[in-house]
Design a protein around this motif. Structure first.
Motif, PDB file in Angstrom:
ATOM      1  N   PRO A  46     -12.038  -8.316   6.841  1.00 63.83           N
ATOM      2  CA  PRO A  46     -10.655  -8.806   6.746  1.00 63.83           C
ATOM      3  C   PRO A  46      -9.930  -8.397   5.460  1.00 63.83           C
ATOM      4  CG  PRO A  46     -12.102 -10.535   7.562  1.00 63.83           C
ATOM      5  CD  PRO A  46     -12.986  -9.416   7.108  1.00 63.83           C
ATOM      6  N   LYS A  47     -10.676  -7.943   4.438  1.00 58.81           N
ATOM      7  CA  LYS A  47     -10.021  -7.514   3.203  1.00 58.81           C
ATOM      8  C   LYS A  47      -9.276  -6.194   3.386  1.00 58.81           C
ATOM      9  CE  LYS A  47      -9.823  -8.832  -0.311  1.00 58.81           C
ATOM     10  NZ  LYS A  47      -8.805  -9.718  -0.951  1.00 58.81           N
ATOM     11  N   TRP A  48      -9.611  -5.446   4.416  1.00 55.72           N
ATOM     12  CA  TRP A  48      -8.948  -4.161   4.648  1.00 55.72           C
ATOM     13  C   TRP A  48      -7.622  -4.355   5.379  1.00 55.72           C
ATOM     14  CZ3 TRP A  48     -10.328   0.220   2.392  1.00 55.72           C
ATOM     15  CH2 TRP A  48     -11.663   0.412   1.995  1.00 55.72           C
ATOM     16  N   THR A  49      -6.589  -3.661   4.904  1.00 58.06           N
ATOM     17  CA  THR A  49      -5.304  -3.599   5.599  1.00 58.06           C
ATOM     18  C   THR A  49      -5.092  -2.166   6.054  1.00 58.06           C
ATOM     19  OG1 THR A  49      -4.346  -5.386   4.264  1.00 58.06           O
ATOM     20  CG2 THR A  49      -2.813  -3.896   5.393  1.00 58.06           C
ATOM     21  N   GLN A  50      -4.883  -1.966   7.337  1.00 57.47           N
ATOM     22  CA  GLN A  50      -4.695  -0.622   7.880  1.00 57.47           C
ATOM     23  C   GLN A  50      -3.218  -0.244   7.836  1.00 57.47           C
ATOM     24  OE1 GLN A  50      -7.232   1.596   9.149  1.00 57.47           O
ATOM     25  NE2 GLN A  50      -5.466   2.959   8.821  1.00 57.47           N
ATOM     26  N   LEU A  51      -2.895   0.841   7.131  1.00 53.10           N
ATOM     27  CA  LEU A  51      -1.548   1.398   7.103  1.00 53.10           C
ATOM     28  C   LEU A  51      -1.511   2.647   7.972  1.00 53.10           C
ATOM     29  CD1 LEU A  51      -0.780   1.000   3.289  1.00 53.10           C
ATOM     30  CD2 LEU A  51      -0.353  -0.628   5.149  1.00 53.10           C
ATOM     31  N   SER A  52      -0.325   3.241   8.109  1.00 56.91           N
ATOM     32  CA  SER A  52      -0.196   4.397   8.992  1.00 56.91           C
ATOM     33  C   SER A  52      -0.964   5.608   8.474  1.00 56.91           C
ATOM     34  CB  SER A  52       1.282   4.763   9.172  1.00 56.91           C
ATOM     35  OG  SER A  52       1.866   5.087   7.914  1.00 56.91           O
ATOM     36  N   ASN A  53      -1.089   5.735   7.142  1.00 60.04           N
ATOM     37  CA  ASN A  53      -1.701   6.940   6.590  1.00 60.04           C
ATOM     38  C   ASN A  53      -2.926   6.677   5.713  1.00 60.04           C
ATOM     39  OD1 ASN A  53      -0.257   5.665   4.607  1.00 60.04           O
ATOM     40  ND2 ASN A  53       0.688   7.509   3.773  1.00 60.04           N
ATOM     41  N   ARG A  54      -3.362   5.439   5.640  1.00 60.29           N
ATOM     42  CA  ARG A  54      -4.542   5.105   4.843  1.00 60.29           C
ATOM     43  C   ARG A  54      -4.827   3.613   5.065  1.00 60.29           C
ATOM     44  NH1 ARG A  54      -0.229   4.273   1.712  1.00 60.29           N
ATOM     45  NH2 ARG A  54      -0.271   2.708   0.053  1.00 60.29           N
ATOM     46  N   ARG A  55      -5.888   3.121   4.447  1.00 60.63           N
ATOM     47  CA  ARG A  55      -6.113   1.678   4.445  1.00 60.63           C
ATOM     48  C   ARG A  55      -6.425   1.237   3.018  1.00 60.63           C
ATOM     49  NH1 ARG A  55     -11.990   0.080   6.970  1.00 60.63           N
ATOM     50  NH2 ARG A  55     -13.268   1.629   5.872  1.00 60.63           N
ATOM     51  N   LEU A  56      -6.242  -0.070   2.773  1.00 62.64           N
ATOM     52  CA  LEU A  56      -6.371  -0.571   1.409  1.00 62.64           C
ATOM     53  C   LEU A  56      -6.915  -1.990   1.382  1.00 62.64           C
ATOM     54  CD1 LEU A  56      -3.861  -2.733   0.843  1.00 62.64           C
ATOM     55  CD2 LEU A  56      -2.527  -0.650   0.757  1.00 62.64           C
ATOM     56  N   GLN A  57      -7.389  -2.367   0.198  1.00 61.45           N
ATOM     57  CA  GLN A  57      -7.781  -3.738  -0.102  1.00 61.45           C
ATOM     58  C   GLN A  57      -6.897  -4.250  -1.232  1.00 61.45           C
ATOM     59  OE1 GLN A  57     -11.947  -3.923  -1.086  1.00 61.45           O
ATOM     60  NE2 GLN A  57     -12.587  -2.835   0.773  1.00 61.45           N
ATOM     61  N   ASN A  58      -6.531  -5.520  -1.163  1.00 57.15           N
ATOM     62  CA  ASN A  58      -5.704  -6.157  -2.181  1.00 57.15           C
ATOM     63  C   ASN A  58      -6.514  -7.272  -2.834  1.00 57.15           C
ATOM     64  OD1 ASN A  58      -2.606  -6.633  -3.051  1.00 57.15           O
ATOM     65  ND2 ASN A  58      -3.622  -8.598  -2.825  1.00 57.15           N
ATOM     66  N   TRP A  59      -6.680  -7.194  -4.167  1.00 57.97           N
ATOM     67  CA  TRP A  59      -7.456  -8.190  -4.896  1.00 57.97           C
ATOM     68  C   TRP A  59      -6.634  -8.781  -6.040  1.00 57.97           C
ATOM     69  CZ3 TRP A  59     -12.256  -9.462  -3.099  1.00 57.97           C
ATOM     70  CH2 TRP A  59     -12.891  -8.552  -2.244  1.00 57.97           C
ATOM     71  N   GLY A  60      -6.723 -10.090  -6.215  1.00 55.36           N
ATOM     72  CA  GLY A  60      -6.019 -10.766  -7.303  1.00 55.36           C
ATOM     73  C   GLY A  60      -4.798 -11.532  -6.857  1.00 55.36           C
ATOM     74  N   GLY A  61      -4.370 -11.332  -5.614  1.00 55.37           N
ATOM     75  CA  GLY A  61      -3.184 -12.006  -5.115  1.00 55.37           C
ATOM     76  C   GLY A  61      -2.217 -11.016  -4.507  1.00 55.37           C
TER      77      GLY A  61
END
Length: 204
Positions: A46-61
């Motif tokens: 669930p920490k992964w967010t899928q975008l159109s051209n990559r995916r990312l994790q958001n930490w710290g808020g």
């Protein structure tokens, strides 16, 4: 795992880039790089967010114009945030937010935002480029952080040219062709505006 070492940042200033950029090759060891890689891919799905051209994790808020509801960084990120804070680039502050971006070969990000410059030459009106090697650290301050747009062109191979501002200190030469593989990028920053929310719990 992070080691503490005193660095003279002036030795790492990218002279051919506007103020101010520092490029430190091998800021972490291969062992530390593998450790960070394992932590990124060991994070809950669930920490992964899928975008159109990559995916990312958001930490710290989640940053917001009204303020970020701050969350504690996990230990594996906090230790490196403090290591970077020890360089003095955040004055007396410790970074409190990290974006983890995953770029597969051929993926990139549009040139319409600020906060770093990692674009290779060859597309559009590009003033200069920076080539980031594995385990390196790029520090951006002043107008380089606030005013310069950046992006990563979506392609599977790059050609090194004299537009690469940090060419004198990397292990590649003008004309070298580099085939892209999966890349993990950690954007570590200090978000000054945070919110503190207190939850009041009680019996009905």
């Amino acid at each position: 795992m992070a080691t503490t070492q005193a660095l003279d940042l002036s030795k790492y200033k990218v002279k051919d880039a506007p103020d101010t950029a520092y490029y430190i090759p091998y800021f972490v060891t291969n062992e530390e790089g593998k450790y960070l890689w394992d932590q990124v891919y060991g994070a809950p799905k669930p920490k992964w967010t899928q975008l159109s051209n990559r995916r990312l994790q958001n930490w710290g808020g989640l940053p917001h114009p009204k303020g970020m509801v701050a969350e504690n960084l996990p230990k594996w990120l906090d230790v490196y945030s403090r290591k970077i804070a020890g360089l003095g680039v955040f004055d007396d502050k410790v970074p409190n937010h990290v974006l983890v971006n995953e770029y597969q070969a051929g993926q990139g990000i549009m040139s319409n935002h600020t906060t770093s410059t990692t674009q290779m030459p060859g597309d559009g009106d590009i003033k200069f480029s920076l080539l980031l090697e594995p385990n390196s650290l790029l520090i951006l301050k002043d107008s380089m952080y606030t005013s310069y747009l950046h992006g990563i062109t979506e392609r599977k191979e790059d050609t090194v040219s004299d537009q690469v501002a940090n060419l004198p200190v990397i292990s590649y030469q003008d004309g070298d062709k580099l085939e892209r593989t999966c890349r993990i990028s950690l954007t570590i920053r200090y978000v000054p505006k945070t919110l503190k929310i207190q939850l009041k719990l009680g019996k009905r």
